[in-house]
Design an enzyme around this catalytic site. Structure first.
Site: not given
Length: 457
Positions: A121, A155, A262, A267, A270, A273
């Site tokens: 990425t 992906f 919810a 975290g 991916c 950042k």
């Protein structure tokens, strides 16, 4: 086809193993000798369901090999995938040192045409930098620049990566219209042909659009999560049930149900950042992405929600209190602790004087490593953290239970036993695993995310 994968981390190992599964001859390169040794000895350095079997099967068949030999790796593959890490710099931008180092290695050793694929990425414009790095190395050797750089972002969802790779909903490939770019397109079509037999899944575009697509996708998903978390916090105030709201809005086909859950914050490697990197890219071009700034802010605040609920219930000073925590990884089916919400909760509780017993079905070893790092400046606090051997072991002498990761093993516990083991029948559910009415019927005081007033009305 002969394929080289540079980097045997999460993306590289899954990509290499799955391409070998399709019959390709795959050479996986890594500069970390210890990691290569683990792989060559039949081990797997990450937890990913199904991956170990795929790696073992293809190593045995001779279609998958692991090495630190850079020259051999470049010589092997007609297609060279760069799948190394792009950690965030201090300013939030993606650190491209490993990507560019891989590019220079290709340039130093290549002979003949190569397709160089950016699988990591990377920010928009990275392919140009990779191209320049390779061309510079070729120029030093007096060789013509006969190669093409394409963008083929991944992906993959951690915990379902093998399935995602083998049954992709889309394949995004960016290339240019030069003769080399069109030659690269032909090779990439051949490589991905097995995925397009039922219907065409490949989206062809220019390189920069492909690079942008990956960031845009993750930014959109992160936005949906933060949007629902912000509404969940309001639902707690007004007495609404965010789960009912989720079903109500998710039934609209324009919205859908995905990523509307919810919780106590996202975290992993991916979303955090990539949102930051996209914001940084915008600033480089003189633009502020105000929505994404809010997405990041909401998520950072959301990781403190469970801690606030504990403090509201038990008080600011938690000295003498002991809490059980179920779930440490940032999501189920992985041992990834990067940016995990559990780390925030553990830190808040012990710094307020509490002790904690933590348990995760897979991530205990990695959790022990990163939590030790979290307390590097306060090593005595680590004494307040006990790593339990089972969910029930974590409940021993606990004043309350907090759930941070939605592992299936936590979905249907023996509530009577849980209640009997807790000093106070209190559960803080950071992933809304349980129904408030079931908790009420079980005599358990329940605090979910966006469901607390409903549960305890």
């Amino acid at each position: 086809m002969k394929i080289t994968i540079i980097g045997t981390g999460y993306v590289g190992l899954v990509t290499g193993a799955c391409l070998a599964e399709l019959g390709n001859d795959v050479f996986c390169l890594d500069v970390d000798q210890s990691k290569v040794d683990i792989l060559n000895n039949g081990g797997i350095p990450i937890h990913e369901p199904g991956l170990e079997d795929v790696v073992a099967r293809n190593r045995a068949a001779g279609r998958l090999q692991f090495s630190t030999d850079v020259a051999a790796s470049v010589a092997h593959g007609d297609i060279q995938f760069i799948a190394v890490g792009t950690p965030p710099d201090e300013d939030g931008s993606a650190d491209l040192q490993y990507v560019l180092a891989a590019a220079r290695s290709i340039g130093r050793h290549m002979n003949g045409f190569k397709v160089v694929v950016d699988k990591s990425t990377v920010p928009v414009g990275t392919a140009d930098k990779v191209k320049a790095a390779i061309a510079d190395e070729l120029a030093k050797r007096g060789q013509a620049a006969d190669f093409s750089v394409v963008s083929n972002p991944e992906f993959l969802k951690e915990g379902a990566a093998v399935e995602d790779f083998m049954r992709p909903d889309r394949i995004v490939i960016g290339h240019d219209q030069s003769p080399q770019g069109l030659r690269a397109q032909t090779l990439m079509k051949k490589l991905y042909a097995p995925f397009n037999r039922n219907h065409e899944r490949t989206y062809w575009m220019d390189v920069r659009s492909a690079e942008f697509t990956k960031y845009a996708a993750n930014a959109m998903l992160a936005t949906r999560i933060s949007f629902m978390n912000e509404l969940a916090n309001l639902a707690d105030k007004v007495g609404a049930d965010i789960e009912a709201v989720r079903h109500g809005i998710g039934s609209d086909p324009r919205i859908g149900h995905s990523f509307l859950y919810a919780g106590c914050g996202y975290g992993g490697s991916c979303f955090p950042k990539d949102v930051q990197a996209l914001e940084r890219t915008a600033r480089d071009y003189g633009q502020e992405l105000l929505i994404l700034q809010s997405v990041e802010k909401v998520n950072n605040l959301q990781k403190h929600v469970l801690g606030k609920k504990v403090v509201t219930r038990f008080g600011e000073n938690l000295a003498g209190k002991h809490f059980a925590i179920w779930g440490l990884a940032f999501k189920p089916n992985t041992d990834d602790m990067r940016e995990a919400s559990s780390r925030v909760l553990v830190g808040e509780l012990v710094r307020r004087g509490a002790t904690v017993a933590v348990y995760d079905p897979v991530a205990m070893k990695e959790a022990a490593r990163v939590i030790k790092l979290d307390f590097a400046d306060e090593p005595t606090l680590l004494e307040r953290v006990r790593f339990a051997e089972s969910p029930l072991d974590a409940l021993q002498d606990a004043d309350a239970l907090a759930i941070v990761t939605e592992w299936k093993a936590f979905r249907s516990p023996d509530f009577e036993r849980v209640k009997a083991m807790l000093k106070n029948p209190v559960i803080f559910d950071g992933r809304n695993l349980f129904e408030p009415q079931v908790m009420a019927d079980s005599g358990i005081e329940y605090y979910g995310i966006g469901r607390s007033l409903v549960a305890n009305a």
